[in-house]
Design an enzyme around this catalytic site. Structure first.
Site, PDB file in Angstrom:
ATOM      1  N   GLU A 173      -3.173  16.302   2.828  1.00 57.09           N
ATOM      2  CA  GLU A 173      -2.608  15.104   2.219  1.00 57.09           C
ATOM      3  C   GLU A 173      -3.749  14.098   2.056  1.00 57.09           C
ATOM      4  O   GLU A 173      -4.211  13.503   3.029  1.00 57.09           O
ATOM      5  CB  GLU A 173      -1.505  14.566   3.122  1.00 57.09           C
ATOM      6  N   ASP A 195       1.640   2.174   6.153  1.00 61.86           N
ATOM      7  CA  ASP A 195       0.510   2.548   6.998  1.00 61.86           C
ATOM      8  C   ASP A 195       0.384   1.661   8.232  1.00 61.86           C
ATOM      9  O   ASP A 195       0.453   0.432   8.142  1.00 61.86           O
ATOM     10  CB  ASP A 195      -0.800   2.473   6.204  1.00 61.86           C
TER      11      ASP A 195
END
Length: 298
Positions: free
Chosen positions: A76, A87
């Site tokens: 990924e 995130d």
């Protein structure tokens, strides 16, 4: 509203066809083929995340090769973004380093080629704004030409993904949408119907990051997603250790690890490690996770 798989043919004023129809690709999903092989072996896949351009361009390419060489099946590749919503602090720090290095979206296709040439399956994880401004059709074509397999879109839902669904069908790319423990059964059905490759099951609400424990909610979510029609379901967010990877691998088709891999390239102060030390730590951590995940059902 036009169906996404309808062939588009432009015509001249007299009604005769102009140029070639865009059509769709009939290429099989590379992620889907991997999961099919692994199911025959009763083995989950290992999906590893790193942002492109971290610690710098060349080291990130070396890091992607290191991951594949040490057992990651699907890579990924993160596109660094200035305003991430998913995130956690470790990935944010790495992404900021990549942004300061001046990385651009057009550069990421080098990473895609690197992963493909190393024998891994390359995915890109990106917030939709980046793809939209690059150009959806342009991105799909460039990504496919570089050897890309699919796109993970954490902030794009199928209801608003018509342009991407059409472009991904045209170029044979996987569409990985996210679900969470709070997703309704109807939302799970919509995602399962429109996903290609696998469904990304977030183990918990909130941002990415390493955790000491993982509760039972992702196992329930995987079961619900399968009941809603998802063929392959992979679990990410918070999987940090080989033991956690083995636990999740007992019930998920794939285990996604991000922050724990990024962390290997940073020291305790959040600075980039010496390249040799960092790559050694990445190799060791990746290999330990791969061993635990791949053999958790034996």
């Amino acid at each position: 509203m036009r169906e996404f798989n309808e062939t588009i043919i432009e015509v001249e004023q007299d009604g005769t066809p102009s140029g070639q129809p865009l059509g769709i690709s009939h290429a099989a999903s590379r992620c889907g083929e991997l999961f099919a092989r692994y199911k025959e072996r009763n083995m989950p896949a290992f999906i590893g995340y790193l942002p492109f351009g971290f610690p710098d361009t060349e080291l990130s390419l070396e890091a992607f090769r290191t991951m594949v060489d040490n057992g990651v099946d699907i890579v990924e590749i993160g596109l660094p973004y200035s305003d991430p919503v998913m995130d956690g602090p470790v990935i944010q720090a790495a992404s900021q380093i990549a942004l300061r290095n001046g990385e651009r979206i057009a550069d990421v296709f080098r990473a895609v080629e690197t992963v493909a040439n190393a024998g891994g399956i390359p995915l890109i994880m990106s917030y939709w704004n980046l793809i939209f401004h690059y150009g959806v059709e342009r991105f799909a074509a460039d990504f496919a030409n570089a050897g890309g397999a699919g796109l993970i879109t954490p902030d794009l839902i199928p209801d608003e993904a018509g342009e991407w669904i059409e472009a991904s069908d045209r170029h044979g790319l996987d569409r990985i949408f996210l679900v969470s423990p709070d997703s309704t059964d109807e939302r799970l059905r919509i995602v399962a119907k429109n996903a290609r490759g696998f469904v990304y099951a977030a183990s918990r609400m909130g941002v990415t990051g390493e955790r000491d424990t993982i509760n039972a909610s992702p196992e329930r979510l995987v079961a619900r997603a399968r009941a809603a029609g998802a063929q392959n379901v992979c679990v990410g967010i918070g999987v940090s250790t080989p033991q956690q990877g083995a636990t999740v691998g007992q019930y998920a088709d794939g285990v996604i690890v991000g922050s724990a891999l990024v962390h290997t390239l940073l020291d305790d102060q959040g600075d980039v490690k010496d390249p040799v030390q960092g790559m050694g730590a990445l190799a060791n951590t990746t290999a330990s996770l791969a061993e635990a995940i791949h053999h958790c059902r034996l």
